[in-house]
Design a protein around this motif. Structure first.
Motif, short mmCIF file in Angstrom:
data_model
loop_
_atom_site.label_atom_id
_atom_site.label_comp_id
_atom_site.label_asym_id
_atom_site.label_seq_id
_atom_site.Cartn_x
_atom_site.Cartn_y
_atom_site.Cartn_z
N ARG A 301 0.83 -1.20 0.00
CA ARG A 301 0.00 0.00 0.00
C ARG A 301 0.87 1.26 0.00
O ARG A 301 0.60 2.23 -0.72
CB ARG A 301 -0.92 0.00 1.22
CG ARG A 301 -1.84 1.23 1.29
CD ARG A 301 -2.55 1.29 2.63
NE ARG A 301 -3.46 0.19 2.80
CZ ARG A 301 -4.75 0.24 2.45
NH1 ARG A 301 -5.24 1.33 1.91
NH2 ARG A 301 -5.53 -0.81 2.64
N THR A 304 2.51 1.72 -3.39
CA THR A 304 1.50 2.21 -4.34
C THR A 304 1.24 3.70 -4.11
O THR A 304 1.14 4.49 -5.06
CB THR A 304 0.19 1.42 -4.19
OG1 THR A 304 0.46 0.02 -4.38
CG2 THR A 304 -0.84 1.88 -5.21
N PHE A 305 1.16 4.07 -2.84
CA PHE A 305 0.96 5.48 -2.51
C PHE A 305 2.11 6.33 -3.06
O PHE A 305 1.89 7.39 -3.64
CB PHE A 305 0.85 5.65 -1.00
CG PHE A 305 0.73 7.08 -0.56
CD1 PHE A 305 -0.50 7.71 -0.51
CD2 PHE A 305 1.86 7.81 -0.22
CE1 PHE A 305 -0.61 9.03 -0.13
CE2 PHE A 305 1.76 9.13 0.16
CZ PHE A 305 0.52 9.75 0.21
N TRP A 684 -8.26 7.27 -3.23
CA TRP A 684 -8.65 5.87 -3.43
C TRP A 684 -7.76 4.94 -2.63
O TRP A 684 -8.21 4.02 -1.96
CB TRP A 684 -8.61 5.55 -4.92
CG TRP A 684 -9.18 4.19 -5.29
CD1 TRP A 684 -9.54 3.18 -4.46
CD2 TRP A 684 -9.45 3.74 -6.62
NE1 TRP A 684 -10.00 2.11 -5.16
CE2 TRP A 684 -9.97 2.42 -6.50
CE3 TRP A 684 -9.30 4.30 -7.88
CZ2 TRP A 684 -10.34 1.67 -7.62
CZ3 TRP A 684 -9.68 3.54 -8.99
CH2 TRP A 684 -10.19 2.25 -8.86
N ASP A 685 -6.45 5.18 -2.68
CA ASP A 685 -5.51 4.31 -1.99
C ASP A 685 -5.68 4.40 -0.48
O ASP A 685 -5.53 3.40 0.23
CB ASP A 685 -4.08 4.70 -2.38
CG ASP A 685 -3.05 3.71 -1.84
OD1 ASP A 685 -3.21 2.49 -2.08
OD2 ASP A 685 -2.09 4.16 -1.18
N THR A 689 -8.76 0.10 -1.26
CA THR A 689 -7.60 -0.67 -1.70
C THR A 689 -7.43 -0.43 -3.20
O THR A 689 -8.21 -0.94 -4.02
CB THR A 689 -7.78 -2.17 -1.44
OG1 THR A 689 -7.98 -2.37 -0.03
CG2 THR A 689 -6.56 -2.94 -1.89
N LEU A 690 -6.44 0.36 -3.53
CA LEU A 690 -6.15 0.66 -4.93
C LEU A 690 -5.21 -0.40 -5.48
O LEU A 690 -4.07 -0.51 -5.01
CB LEU A 690 -5.52 2.05 -5.07
CG LEU A 690 -5.05 2.45 -6.48
CD1 LEU A 690 -6.24 2.53 -7.44
CD2 LEU A 690 -4.31 3.78 -6.43
N LEU A 692 -2.36 -2.11 -7.43
CA LEU A 692 -1.14 -1.49 -7.94
C LEU A 692 -1.18 -1.27 -9.45
O LEU A 692 -0.85 -0.17 -9.91
CB LEU A 692 0.08 -2.34 -7.55
CG LEU A 692 1.43 -1.82 -8.08
CD1 LEU A 692 1.72 -0.43 -7.55
CD2 LEU A 692 2.56 -2.78 -7.68
N GLY A 695 -3.28 1.67 -10.10
CA GLY A 695 -2.61 2.89 -9.66
C GLY A 695 -1.56 3.34 -10.65
O GLY A 695 -1.46 4.53 -10.99
#
Length: 727
Positions: A301, A304-305, A684-685, A689-690, A692, A695
């Protein structure tokens, strides 16, 4: 390293312009290879080249589905060669309690590789390495150009010894009060005053005057200027470290160092954004762990952020419009050195123009041919005699006369017994006639010309005052009132009016010379067998697009441009009137031009300076934006300026300002668009749960979208609209 992208290097410039002559360079062009060797030696260039060389073959192997062992090592080498230097610089900045985007981008690239996005990370590394290399290269070139300016002054000078011999001594060893000898064709070794001899000195590098200036005992000369055909004995009046040319070097260096740094929008906020992004990434990673989430899920997470929140999209949202504008301007002969410069061009709200070589063509041309009544000569015969006598001379005025004769299809009889007297003129035998061509003041006498100039002003204008062209014509009409001009039979009246003894032909010639000078021309008198027969007027011609350019710049900035020149006030004001300029600064040395620019900037103006000579370089460096004329521009002006008008098309100056303003508007649009995408993906993230891949797709999709929006400025229509000052 910053995110400036410089499109200015030796290969780019050499493809757009002919080789630029450097009068101080030795034969064979030794100076240019030295500069290229220095640039190739820059470590930033080597590392960027290595990273690019690794990335380019790896990319097609990766995209075509080849085994990872083929492209993986190449990507790894690209990371190492291109990323270690910005990473190291970022760590050093971090040690100084500063977090910049360089380190953040390296971390983001490594993070992308850690979650399988190896290609994206490698591309980011290559972009950063190439940007830093080009910036370092441009910086090295500018430093070289400033140092190279000192080459304008000769390394040695000839100093007579007490025993009558001569010594070649380094100019640094010359002391105030020393006497030096300057032979024909040599550069003057020091600032000083002429003790003996007469010559004409080309001092365009210092004052910007288009023609060589006559020098006699008592006149001042400057180091680095070029002596003409006469020999001079000069008393040194300034140390080498305090010469005008040395002061120009210092002014350029100081202006470059103290000029307020202008950065792209993203760079202005990079520190706060970087700190905020790092803090947010750590929070996204640690907070879920505190509440019991698994390490892998929390790390995924957080990564991805970092990907979706990275400023890559913002950076690329900023760069495409500016780089597209740079490319479009380049196709039309304007070389803008960086995205930062392209952004700054749109902020300009005041323009200062040089005269010689900028507003004008920089080459004197014959504008008037005035045979004296009673001489029996017409315009063609007068032009032919003057050109034939001047043909063996190398003086710029001689070349102008010969060019005028050839343009009129006139034959040039051979000149025999040619003699050239510095500061006076030339004498030669043409078709059995003894023809002298020279300055009216020297051939008629300063007293005759002084009286004519006094009478040429309205109501007896005093010495040093100016009259407009129309006024001077009226004054000369009054001067010759009652004179049979057609037969030139004025008896003694011209001499009486002038206040000095003079024959009618000389008085008439003096009056015409004064008229030409009052209208901004350089007057040349032609004497045949001892009698004046006519005059020719010469002037540096205004560029065809100068007046339209001045009007366009006034419309863009809301203020008519100012004229800053080292030329004499009379010529400057006459030309300014032709171009539509009202505010004129004439007779200015380099420091005076800097003072004029600084005064405008203190008044809150963002000043663009357009020039071409060494004497313009300090003002180019001090201005908000400096623009150099490319064809005849000196090396120092080309390197100091932020942009170069490659083909000397003055009309491109307002066009590139309008194009920059449109690029700035697209930058704002793109930043808003990129910000919306980043905010949406981050929300969203954080809220859910965005995935990957989604994203990355959203992040890259926003980058592509804003990039395509910026690429609109590549179209020909964008330049056409800018050239017509459209939105």
């Amino acid at each position: 390293m910053s995110l400036h992208v410089f499109l200015y290097g030796e290969p780019v410039l050499s493809t757009l312009t002919p080789p630029l002559a450097d009068p101080s360079a030795p034969a064979g062009g030794a100076r240019a290879p030295r500069r290229r060797t220095r640039m190739r030696a820059l470590p930033e260039v080597r590392w960027a080249a290595a990273a690019t060389a690794c990335f380019l073959p790896a990319l097609p192997l990766h995209l075509t589905g080849q085994p990872a062992w083929l492209w993986g090592p190449l990507y790894a080498l690209a990371y190492v060669t291109g990323g270690w230097e910005p990473g190291w610089e970022g760590l050093k900045a971090l040690a100084g309690r500063t977090l910049d985007v360089d380190l953040l981008m390296v971390v983001a690239a490594l993070g992308a590789a850690a979650i399988g996005q190896v290609m994206d990370g490698a591309l980011l590394i290559v972009i950063f390495a190439t940007s830093g290399a080009l910036e370092a290269l441009a910086t090295a070139r500018t430093a070289d150009s400033v140092r190279g300016l000192l080459d304008l002054a000769p390394a040695t000078a000839s100093r007579p010894a007490p025993d009558g011999s001569e010594q070649a001594v380094p100019v640094e060893e010359l002391a105030v009060g020393d006497t030096i000898l300057v032979r024909p064709g040599e550069r003057v070794g020091a600032d000083g005053r002429v003790l003996d001899g007469a010559s004409e000195v080309d001092q365009a590098t210092i004052t910007g005057e288009p023609l060589p200036v006559a020098k006699e005992p008592g006149d001042e000369v400057f180091a680095g200027t070029v002596n003409g055909t006469g020999a001079l004995r000069v008393r040194v009046e300034r140390d080498a470290s305090d010469s005008v040319i040395a002061r120009i070097v210092r002014m350029v260096e100081e202006a470059s160092e103290t000029k307020a740094p202008t950065q792209l929008f993203v760079e202005k906020v990079e520190q706060r954004y970087s700190l905020g992004m790092v803090a947010a990434t750590l929070a996204v990673f640690l907070v879920p762990l505190v509440f019991g989430e698994e390490l892998t899920a929390s790390l995924l997470r957080a990564m991805t952020f970092m990907i979706v929140a990275s400023p890559c999209a913002v950076v690329l949202a900023t760069m495409p419009p500016l780089l597209s504008a740079i490319a479009n301007a380049g196709r039309h002969g304007v070389l803008v050195k960086s995205a930062v410069v392209m952004e700054r061009l749109g902020q300009v709200d005041a323009v200062a123009l040089d005269k010689t070589g900028t507003l004008t063509e920089g080459v004197p041309r014959v504008t008037d041919v005035r045979p004296l009544p009673g001489s029996g000569l017409g315009e063609r015969e007068l032009t032919m005699l003057a050109a034939a006598a001047e043909h063996p001379s190398e003086h710029p005025l001689a070349r102008a006369l010969v060019t005028a004769a050839r343009e009129r299809g006139l034959p040039l009889p051979p000149a025999r017994d040619f003699e050239s007297t510095p500061g006076m003129g030339v004498t030669a035998t043409v078709d059995g006639l003894r023809v002298t061509v020279g300055a009216p003041g020297r051939l008629l006498g300063d007293d005759v010309m002084g009286g004519a100039r006094t009478a040429a002003g309205p109501g007896g204008l005093g010495e040093g005052e100016d009259a407009g062209p129309a006024q001077s014509v009226d004054a000369n009409a009054r001067l010759l009132d009652g004179v049979d001009v057609g037969a030139a039979q004025a008896a003694a009246t011209p001499g009486d009016v002038l206040g000095v003894p003079a024959d009618p032909a000389a008085a008439h010639a003096a009056a015409l010379a004064a008229e030409l000078e009052e209208s901004g021309r350089t007057a040349v008198l032609v004497v045949v067998d001892g009698a004046p027969v006519g005059l020719l007027g010469l002037a540096d011609r205004l560029r065809p697009d100068a007046a339209a350019t001045v009007a366009s710049l006034a419309a863009l900035t809301g203020r008519t441009p100012v004229l800053l020149t080292g030329d004499n006030p009379r010529a400057a004001e006459h030309l300014a009137a032709e171009a539509g300029i009202e505010d004129v600064g004439a007779g200015l040395l380099p420091q005076d031009k800097v003072g004029a620019v600084t005064a405008l900037e203190r008044a809150g103006r963002k000043v663009m300076v357009v020039g071409d000579g060494v004497n313009d370089a300090p003002a180019l460096a001090a201005a908000h934006t400096g623009v150099a004329m490319g064809r005849a521009g000196s090396d120092l002006a080309l390197e100091t300026a932020d942009a170069v008008i490659v083909r000397d098309e003055l009309a491109t100056v307002p066009a590139v300002i309008a194009l920059s303003r449109r690029a700035r508007r697209l930058v704002v649009q793109n930043l808003v668009l990129a910000g919306v995408f980043i905010a949406g993906l981050v929300a969203w993230d954080l809220a859910g749960t965005l995935p990957l891949p989604l994203g990355v797709a959203g992040h890259e999709g926003s980058t592509v979208l804003v990039g395509l929006n910026g690429l609109r400025l590549l179209r020909e229509a964008a330049w056409t609209r800018a050239a017509h000052l459209g939105p």
